[in-house]
Design an enzyme around this catalytic site. Sequence first.
Site: not given
Ligand SMILES: Nc1ncnc2c1ncn2[C@@H]1O[C@H](COP(=O)(O)OP(=O)(O)O)[C@@H](O)[C@H]1O
Ligand SMILES: [Mg+2]
Length: 205
Positions: A17-20, A31, A126
């Site tokens: 994502g934008a942050e992580a 897992k 968000d």
């Molecule tokens: N529990 C999860 N299982 C599978 N994929 C996930 C899960 N959580 C997030 N993702 C994937 O990771 C991406 C980024 O996660 P997100 O929490 O939105 O990060 P950010 O805060 O950087 O936006 C999501 O768009 C999705 O594709």
């Molecule tokens: Mg996100």
Amino acid sequence: MKMKKSTRAIGKEVGKGAEAVLSLQVFSGKKAVCKHRMKKEYRCAALDESIRARRTRNEGKVMREAQSNGVNTPLMLGVDEGGKKIFFTMINGVVLEDKKTVSKKEIQECGVQLGKLHQAGIAHGDFTTSNLMSDGKNVFVIDFGLSEFTKKTEDQATDFLLFYKSVSEEKFKDFLFGYGKIAGERQTKLVLDKMRKILSRGRNA
Ligand SMILES: Nc1ncnc2c1ncn2[C@@H]1O[C@H](COP(=O)(O)OP(=O)(O)O)[C@@H](O)[C@H]1O
Ligand SMILES: [Mg+2]
């Protein structure tokens, strides 16, 4: 987010994502998805540390609360000691933003989930189609880093507005139907009116 079952090895990236950066890791012998908030070079180091830790802890707290109020979210497992990594269960699905077709039922379900969040006193912060996932059966809300415990109509209207901007008019109506099922007509109208006010404020600014 594209992935095949066979390629899901430990360390494998499952999303970004934008942050992580999110990867598959082991947590308490099982897992789990690890969401690691990365350093932002443009921020001063001390501020960067504290923002990342605050958002990570906040995400864990809100995810737990949301889940105990019946919202579909990944199951929160834990936060690491430094506070930059959070672990939760994997959703075997795709974010709605990446889906070719999003069904009426899925969109209504987005409204149901947001209705439950607002009833629990949580504004997501968000609420876009990039933070909603579908596994084909259920819709899950993810990414609670910017969420807040608030019942203010203004904060709820911000969730409406972000969703409104990420879908078509027709889909937004389906979303409202789902939200109304949980929150009721009065609350839906209240938040919708506020959203319209924010929109017109933007146009007149
Ligand atoms: N529990 C999860 N299982 C599978 N994929 C996930 C899960 N959580 C997030 N993702 C994937 O990771 C991406 C980024 O996660 P997100 O929490 O939105 O990060 P950010 O805060 O950087 O936006 C999501 O768009 C999705 O594709
Ligand atoms: Mg996100």
